[in-house]
Design a protein around this motif. Structure first.
Motif, PDB file in Angstrom:
ATOM      1  N   LEU A 226      62.011 -45.961  95.172  1.00 49.44           N
ATOM      2  CA  LEU A 226      62.764 -46.303  93.967  1.00 49.44           C
ATOM      3  C   LEU A 226      61.878 -46.301  92.726  1.00 49.44           C
ATOM      4  O   LEU A 226      62.240 -45.717  91.705  1.00 49.44           O
ATOM      5  N   ARG A 253      65.281 -47.119  84.307  1.00 49.93           N
ATOM      6  CA  ARG A 253      65.958 -46.276  85.291  1.00 49.93           C
ATOM      7  C   ARG A 253      66.137 -47.018  86.620  1.00 49.93           C
ATOM      8  O   ARG A 253      67.178 -46.900  87.265  1.00 49.93           O
ATOM      9  N   VAL A 257      69.728 -47.804  88.391  1.00 48.27           N
ATOM     10  CA  VAL A 257      70.031 -47.441  89.783  1.00 48.27           C
ATOM     11  C   VAL A 257      70.580 -48.648  90.531  1.00 48.27           C
ATOM     12  O   VAL A 257      71.554 -48.538  91.293  1.00 48.27           O
ATOM     13  N   GLU A 260      74.226 -49.442  89.235  1.00 46.53           N
ATOM     14  CA  GLU A 260      75.186 -48.425  89.670  1.00 46.53           C
ATOM     15  C   GLU A 260      75.431 -48.480  91.165  1.00 46.53           C
ATOM     16  O   GLU A 260      76.552 -48.250  91.633  1.00 46.53           O
ATOM     17  N   ASP A 261      74.403 -48.804  91.927  1.00 48.73           N
ATOM     18  CA  ASP A 261      74.551 -48.924  93.381  1.00 48.73           C
ATOM     19  C   ASP A 261      75.502 -50.072  93.726  1.00 48.73           C
ATOM     20  O   ASP A 261      76.403 -49.912  94.568  1.00 48.73           O
TER      21      ASP A 261
END
Length: 386
Positions: A226, A253, A257, A260-261
């Motif tokens: 990640l 970023r 992530v 959004e996950d």
């Protein structure tokens, strides 16, 4: 239009002490505002996460997160996720703003120290202490102690991390005896959002604070899942970017992530389960709001790295030992002689009835301290110097 599985203001279970509805605010907007205006919320400004805030003798920098800045970040993430899922953003925000009210000075080190000191007297748990603050220790309103928050907000504070196992922490048991919070079930989706938002926020800012502190460098992060790919993407899009901008671009970023996950996983689980009410969310056999399994595994690797390189770094461990010694000194002194506390706290402790009840009053006083005030009290009582 809120989703059917969202908590609906008109269906709130109300407040322990009945009040007229606000003309302009929903019940959870009112809860949010009471939390923001509380004394405990203001004190979060001078309570720390990892790096202890000193009282002026030694400058440690103003860029590290405090409990207050962390809480604001959690609330922002909670609003974003809850809005994307059609949930009640006001309730999610209220739980997020209250979730750390019960933390004592010196971060998790302070919690560990007070838990050990309170072991003979029922223990210490910061979530239970948050409930004690909002139901009893905030004493500003004419008609009641605490903030008289709604049932849904109290439920969220109590079990945003999941069902609470028996035996309950004593402070939580007291609140639950007065108003059943159904501790064996999951909380609302809004409270679950607040819990995941907490994970998102601290995973992001602990990386940022660790880099700023010099405990590790960007090069140390390149092999982490990640994190490494995020830096690689920034290098591909913006070659030669200066260090601070590169760091910010990569970590934002990572932040994106995670958010959004969570949203994608929740949407999938909601689509599969088709819950038609907030009660249906509570009755599920697991949380509806969580990370995907692949991302969860990636975050485990990140947390392990942070544990080794940040939370257990030699300089942090030295600080942990120092502040533990401070609490180990002042707690027994105040327990043995409550007159060392301010007059209003003296009266409550001396009238408590037994040593356990007195210890809980001393705990309330010390747990409410900021880092700098705890250090000042230690100096006052012992003549010690950092």
């Amino acid at each position: 239009m809120p989703a059917p599985y969202a908590c609906q203001p008109g269906e709130s279970r109300g407040r322990l002490h009945p009040e007229e509805l606000s003309t302009f605010r929903s019940p959870w907007q009112r809860d949010r505002d009471r939390i923001i205006h509380s004394s405990a919320f203001r004190r979060l400004k001078h309570k720390t996460q990892v790096f202890v805030e000193h009282d002026g003798d030694e400058y440690r920098g103003d860029y590290y997160r405090t409990r207050l800045t962390h809480t604001i970040e959690v609330a922002q993430v909670a609003r974003t996720i809850s809005a994307a899922l059609g949930l009640n953003t006001d309730l999610a925000e209220a739980v997020a703003l209250a979730h750390d009210l019960g933390h004592p000075p010196f971060g998790h080190t302070g919690e560990d120290a007070l838990a050990a000191l309170m072991a003979p007297y029922g223990g210490f748990d910061h979530n239970a202490q948050a409930l004690r603050i909002v139901t009893r220790l905030e004493r500003h309103y004419a008609g009641f102690d605490g903030l008289n928050l709604t049932w849904e907000t109290l439920e969220g504070i109590a079990k945003h991390n999941g069902p609470v196992a028996v035996p309950y922490p004593w402070a939580l048991a007291e609140v639950n005896a007065a108003w059943d919070l159904r501790l064996s079930t999951y909380a609302s989706a809004e409270a679950q959002v607040a819990a995941v938002a907490d994970d998102v926020a601290y995973n992001h800012h602990d990386l940022h604070d660790g880099l700023r502190s010099g405990l590790f460098t960007e090069a140390d992060l390149m092999e982490l899942p990640l994190i490494g790919p995020a830096f690689a993407e920034v290098d591909r899009r913006h070659p030669g970017l200066e260090t601070m901008r590169r760091r910010h671009e990569a970590l934002r970023r990572v932040f994106g992530v995670m958010v959004e996950d969570v949203i994608a996983v929740a949407q999938g689980r909601i689509e599969a389960a088709q819950p038609q009410s907030a009660e249906a969310i509570r009755a599920m056999d697991g949380p509806i709001i969580r990370f995907s399994k692949p991302l969860y595994q990636s975050l485990k690797a990140v947390k392990q790295f942070l544990f080794q390189r940040m939370y257990r770094a030699p300089s942090v461990m030295e600080e942990r030992a120092r502040v533990t010694a401070i609490l180990n000194a002042i707690f027994p002194m105040m327990l043995d002689d409550p007159r060392l506390m301010p007059e209003d706290w003296q009266a409550e402790a001396l009238g408590a009835g037994d040593r356990t009840a007195c210890a809980r009053v001393v705990l309330d006083y010390i747990a409410g301290m900021t880092d700098r005030f705890a250090i000042a009290e230690w100096r006052r009582l012992t003549g010690g110097r950092d």
